[in-house]
Motif scaffolding. Sequence first.
Motif, PDB file in Angstrom:
ATOM      1  N   SER A  32       0.873  -1.551   0.732  1.00  0.00           N
ATOM      2  CA  SER A  32      -0.392   0.272  -0.094  1.00  0.00           C
ATOM      3  C   SER A  32       0.821   0.812  -0.205  1.00  0.00           C
ATOM      4  O   SER A  32       0.573   2.229   0.040  1.00  0.00           O
ATOM      5  CB  SER A  32      -0.785   0.302   1.653  1.00  0.00           C
ATOM      6  N   VAL A  33       2.109   1.065   0.218  1.00  0.00           N
ATOM      7  CA  VAL A  33       3.183   2.271   0.036  1.00  0.00           C
ATOM      8  C   VAL A  33       4.215   2.038  -0.950  1.00  0.00           C
ATOM      9  O   VAL A  33       4.192   0.993  -1.606  1.00  0.00           O
ATOM     10  CB  VAL A  33       3.836   2.562   1.220  1.00  0.00           C
ATOM     11  N   ILE A  34       5.178   2.971  -1.036  1.00  0.00           N
ATOM     12  CA  ILE A  34       6.289   2.793  -2.331  1.00  0.00           C
ATOM     13  C   ILE A  34       7.062   1.989  -1.687  1.00  0.00           C
ATOM     14  O   ILE A  34       7.658   2.493  -0.513  1.00  0.00           O
ATOM     15  CB  ILE A  34       6.137   4.248  -2.370  1.00  0.00           C
ATOM     16  N   ILE A  35       7.462   1.554  -2.657  1.00  0.00           N
ATOM     17  CA  ILE A  35       8.643   0.452  -2.020  1.00  0.00           C
ATOM     18  C   ILE A  35       9.981   0.435  -2.815  1.00  0.00           C
ATOM     19  O   ILE A  35       9.974  -0.102  -3.924  1.00  0.00           O
ATOM     20  CB  ILE A  35       8.308  -0.548  -2.124  1.00  0.00           C
ATOM     21  N   PRO A  36      11.291   1.777  -2.516  1.00  0.00           N
ATOM     22  CA  PRO A  36      11.765   2.326  -4.172  1.00  0.00           C
ATOM     23  C   PRO A  36      12.632   0.878  -4.550  1.00  0.00           C
ATOM     24  O   PRO A  36      12.882   0.476  -5.514  1.00  0.00           O
ATOM     25  CB  PRO A  36      12.635   2.747  -3.508  1.00  0.00           C
ATOM     26  N   LEU A  37      12.304  -0.210  -3.864  1.00  0.00           N
ATOM     27  CA  LEU A  37      13.453  -1.257  -4.239  1.00  0.00           C
ATOM     28  C   LEU A  37      12.557  -2.237  -5.085  1.00  0.00           C
ATOM     29  O   LEU A  37      13.477  -2.811  -5.362  1.00  0.00           O
ATOM     30  CB  LEU A  37      14.204  -2.356  -2.073  1.00  0.00           C
ATOM     31  N   GLN A  38      11.893  -2.293  -5.560  1.00  0.00           N
ATOM     32  CA  GLN A  38      10.938  -3.437  -6.015  1.00  0.00           C
ATOM     33  C   GLN A  38      10.574  -2.376  -7.941  1.00  0.00           C
ATOM     34  O   GLN A  38      11.652  -2.669  -8.942  1.00  0.00           O
ATOM     35  CB  GLN A  38       9.321  -2.113  -6.231  1.00  0.00           C
ATOM     36  N   GLN A  39      11.319  -0.797  -7.606  1.00  0.00           N
ATOM     37  CA  GLN A  39      11.919  -0.243  -9.213  1.00  0.00           C
ATOM     38  C   GLN A  39      13.026  -0.480  -9.330  1.00  0.00           C
ATOM     39  O   GLN A  39      13.666  -0.455 -10.951  1.00  0.00           O
ATOM     40  CB  GLN A  39      11.424   0.986  -9.002  1.00  0.00           C
ATOM     41  N   GLN A  40      13.750  -0.687  -7.875  1.00  0.00           N
ATOM     42  CA  GLN A  40      15.221  -0.621  -8.629  1.00  0.00           C
ATOM     43  C   GLN A  40      15.633  -1.834  -9.617  1.00  0.00           C
ATOM     44  O   GLN A  40      16.055  -2.140  -9.759  1.00  0.00           O
ATOM     45  CB  GLN A  40      16.182  -0.206  -6.976  1.00  0.00           C
ATOM     46  N   LEU A  41      14.872  -3.019  -9.101  1.00  0.00           N
ATOM     47  CA  LEU A  41      14.848  -4.176  -8.906  1.00  0.00           C
ATOM     48  C   LEU A  41      14.351  -4.433 -10.484  1.00  0.00           C
ATOM     49  O   LEU A  41      14.534  -4.916 -11.368  1.00  0.00           O
ATOM     50  CB  LEU A  41      14.269  -5.189  -8.273  1.00  0.00           C
ATOM     51  N   ALA A  42      13.421  -3.571 -10.442  1.00  0.00           N
ATOM     52  CA  ALA A  42      12.698  -3.612 -12.638  1.00  0.00           C
ATOM     53  C   ALA A  42      13.301  -3.520 -13.173  1.00  0.00           C
ATOM     54  O   ALA A  42      14.075  -3.598 -14.529  1.00  0.00           O
ATOM     55  CB  ALA A  42      11.694  -2.925 -11.799  1.00  0.00           C
TER      56      ALA A  42
END
Length: 385
Positions: free
Chosen positions: A66-76
């Motif tokens: 439900s919140v922004i998890i910047p690590l997800q974008q870094q992984l992408a």
Amino acid sequence: MKLFDVYPLNNITISRALGSYVWDDQGNQYLDMYGGHAVISIGHTHPHWVQRIEDQLKQIAFYSNSVIIPLQQQLADKLGKLSGKTDYELFLCNSGAEANENALKLASFHTGRKKIVAFRKSFHGRTSLAVAATDNPAIVAPVNETDNIVFLPFNDTASLQKYFEEHGASVAAVITEGIQGVGGINVASDDFLQTIRQLCNQYGSVFIADSVQCGYGRTGKFFAHDHAGVDADIYSMAKGMGNGFPIGGILIAPHIRPKHGMLGTTFGGNHLACAAALAVLEVIEQESLIQKAAVNGAYMIEQLKSIPEIRNIRGRGWMIGFDVPDEIKDLKKVLLSEYKTFTGEAKPNVIRLLPSLALNKEQVDNFLHRLREAIKFIQTDNPSS
Ligand SMILES: Cc1ncc(COP(=O)(O)O)c(C=O)c1O
């Protein structure tokens, strides 16, 4: 309380691991040619992976989607870079079955259709639709049975073409591994994968590349399907993605559009899992592990071909299989008990080699020595074998 007894166990307790070796609680060292079932990609307890997980654990391990998890974008971003699928989108989950379940569901949402084409000897996981698309009736519960799945012969382009000519308009997805793992290391031919691509284009169906076992660099390219020069619409991933930390995901081509609520998960994409997965990709890149898997795997295949007692050596990179004839049927058992070497298997008589991508040439030679000795041991009719 007893454990629910679903696994036939080796009587071994592993208590420590490093690189391509594991140690039991008696201090015995084993060469790990099984990679904990194709899971260990960068090597057991790699220091960079350990450090990244430790550092993340001290910051935050989990918060919900439900919140922004910047690590997800870094992984992408990193996944896009290493896989070359830069315009794909990433959905994160926790396991291979879950990745395939989401891929199949998404294909059905996208096309508004129900039929799934799967192939003989396929394995896609144990959740409801993934298991229904798995060619093993013994693990399909009555509630999982569905007429929505059709099984066609693997690598048979003619029967695929015929099926599409008759039913193409109702096909939501075609799902296939690039190299069948559980099915016994069967390599999909380039022609077969190209035909799937062409038919999915022609009939508006979704091509799902199950890359749970054969992906993440294991075959010497990021995805095994890349060897055929085709792009799938969805790639499912797990196993090597976290090097043992549970994480799975799907890469989704840009023409498949998301809607809020379409897919979801509590744990998928949590901070700790993303840190582990980022560490894996960083090591794959820094240590050129995909290139190493291609070179060392090819060397292993060549060398295995010079051992006359084993048959039908096949595979790519670190996804290798060979047939074990009846005369040496105890090979896997003897490798483990006498030569302290873990290998994988596929029923009825296949040994699978699925080591870490970091396995080096010296370790390949060491394994070949153990293999030759194990064969001799059996041939000398040792009573304990
Ligand atoms: C090709 C393939 N797909 C899916 C799965 C299921 O993955 P998991 O056990 O993480 O659910 C496996 C597991 O062996 C697999 O080999």
